[in-house]
Design an enzyme around this catalytic site. Structure first.
Site, mmCIF file in Angstrom:
data_model
loop_
_atom_site.group_PDB
_atom_site.id
_atom_site.type_symbol
_atom_site.label_atom_id
_atom_site.label_comp_id
_atom_site.label_asym_id
_atom_site.label_seq_id
_atom_site.Cartn_x
_atom_site.Cartn_y
_atom_site.Cartn_z
ATOM 1 N N HIS A 119 21.394 0.755 54.349
ATOM 2 C CA HIS A 119 21.660 1.930 53.512
ATOM 3 C C HIS A 119 23.118 1.923 53.024
ATOM 4 O O HIS A 119 23.389 2.115 51.826
ATOM 5 C CB HIS A 119 21.352 3.192 54.326
ATOM 6 C CG HIS A 119 21.586 4.472 53.596
ATOM 7 N ND1 HIS A 119 20.569 5.342 53.258
ATOM 8 C CD2 HIS A 119 22.721 5.046 53.128
ATOM 9 C CE1 HIS A 119 21.075 6.379 52.614
ATOM 10 N NE2 HIS A 119 22.392 6.236 52.529
ATOM 11 N N GLU A 120 24.051 1.690 53.961
ATOM 12 C CA GLU A 120 25.472 1.737 53.588
ATOM 13 C C GLU A 120 25.862 0.537 52.725
ATOM 14 O O GLU A 120 26.655 0.672 51.785
ATOM 15 C CB GLU A 120 26.359 1.802 54.850
ATOM 16 C CG GLU A 120 26.102 3.006 55.754
ATOM 17 C CD GLU A 120 26.111 4.339 55.022
ATOM 18 O OE1 GLU A 120 26.845 4.497 54.033
ATOM 19 O OE2 GLU A 120 25.352 5.243 55.430
ATOM 20 N N HIS A 148 25.096 1.165 49.235
ATOM 21 C CA HIS A 148 26.086 2.027 48.565
ATOM 22 C C HIS A 148 27.192 1.183 47.912
ATOM 23 O O HIS A 148 27.705 1.546 46.851
ATOM 24 C CB HIS A 148 26.737 2.993 49.564
ATOM 25 C CG HIS A 148 25.992 4.280 49.752
ATOM 26 N ND1 HIS A 148 25.724 5.148 48.715
ATOM 27 C CD2 HIS A 148 25.482 4.869 50.862
ATOM 28 C CE1 HIS A 148 25.063 6.206 49.189
ATOM 29 N NE2 HIS A 148 24.901 6.059 50.485
ATOM 30 N N CYS A 172 20.486 10.868 52.949
ATOM 31 C CA CYS A 172 21.764 10.373 52.431
ATOM 32 C C CYS A 172 22.683 11.574 52.191
ATOM 33 O O CYS A 172 22.250 12.571 51.620
ATOM 34 C CB CYS A 172 21.531 9.636 51.115
ATOM 35 S SG CYS A 172 23.047 9.036 50.347
ATOM 36 N N LEU A 173 23.922 11.460 52.628
ATOM 37 C CA LEU A 173 24.865 12.584 52.451
ATOM 38 C C LEU A 173 25.148 12.852 50.971
ATOM 39 O O LEU A 173 25.645 13.919 50.628
ATOM 40 C CB LEU A 173 26.177 12.295 53.187
ATOM 41 C CG LEU A 173 26.065 12.211 54.718
ATOM 42 C CD1 LEU A 173 27.400 11.803 55.332
ATOM 43 C CD2 LEU A 173 25.581 13.526 55.304
ATOM 44 N N GLY A 230 26.473 7.379 58.861
ATOM 45 C CA GLY A 230 27.145 6.358 58.075
ATOM 46 C C GLY A 230 27.743 6.980 56.828
ATOM 47 O O GLY A 230 27.283 8.039 56.377
ATOM 48 N N GLN A 240 31.085 7.085 48.367
ATOM 49 C CA GLN A 240 30.622 8.464 48.567
ATOM 50 C C GLN A 240 31.766 9.471 48.601
ATOM 51 O O GLN A 240 31.551 10.657 48.380
ATOM 52 C CB GLN A 240 29.810 8.578 49.868
ATOM 53 C CG GLN A 240 28.499 7.812 49.799
ATOM 54 C CD GLN A 240 27.687 8.012 51.064
ATOM 55 O OE1 GLN A 240 27.886 7.320 52.044
ATOM 56 N NE2 GLN A 240 26.782 8.980 51.053
HETATM 57 ZN ZN ZN Z 1 23.863 7.377 51.621
#
Ligand code: ZN
Length: 188
Positions: free
Chosen positions: A141-142, A145, A99-100, A46, A51
């Protein structure tokens, strides 16, 4: 299409709520194409627009479950309905999330088991997805964000203490750091 730099925790765009999309134009389409490319290159399941430094309510996702069923897509201006989050301690093996924007780290976190995602696609067509398990986790999670919340903000005290130490050690949590999949190789 382009792989975009992914902002690392500390970038202000990751810690403030994103704005509703109002212009469904060519630049939105390009953003989504680039986000899909970036998610694939990372690789990740995701990726939310903040991000990649864009404060808009858009995220992309791509998930294959244990039975090999794949789902991927883009949601714009989403709402998310979730079942109550289970109480008790999160399990290291089955509930560890990454998480990226905090690359290379994973920590256990409780999430709701069921979620209903509603939003529109690039053509402003409304849709709804009911999700369980890991897909429901990805959506939570997304969606977080888009509200300026990282999973790091939700960790239990002990895990959040460890993560704070890691961030300090790596010199993260400053405003202007990013990494580009396929370009920067982040070693532990
Ligand atoms: Zn993330």
């Amino acid at each position: 299409m382009a792989v975009l730099p992914i902002r690392i925790s500390g970038a202000p765009v990751l810690h403030s709520p994103a704005a509703e999309v109002t212009e469904f134009d060519a630049s939105l389409r390009t953003l989504v194409d680039d986000m899909l490319e970036t998610m694939k290159a990372a690789p990740g399941v995701g990726l939310a627009a903040p991000q990649v430094g864009v404060p808009l309510r858009v995220f992309v996702f791509s998930w294959t479950d244990d039975e090999g069923q794949s789902i991927s897509g883009t949601v714009i201006n989403p709402t998310l309905f979730i079942s109550p989050t289970p109480i008790g301690e999160a399990d290291e093996d089955t509930e560890s999330e990454g998480c990226l924007s905090i690359p290379g780290e994973r920590f256990p976190l409780r999430r709701a088991e069921h979620a209903i995602l509603r939003g529109v696609d690039l053509d402003q067509k409304p849709f709804e997805i009911e999700a369980d398990g890991w897909l429901a986790r990805i959506f939570q999670h997304e969606f977080d964000h888009l509200n300026g919340v990282l999973y790091a903000d939700r960790l239990e005290y002990d895990h959040s203490k460890i993560l704070a130490k890691v961030l300090r050690k790596k010199g993260w949590n400053t405003p202007d750091q990013s990494w580009t999949p396929g370009v920067d190789h982040l070693e532990d």
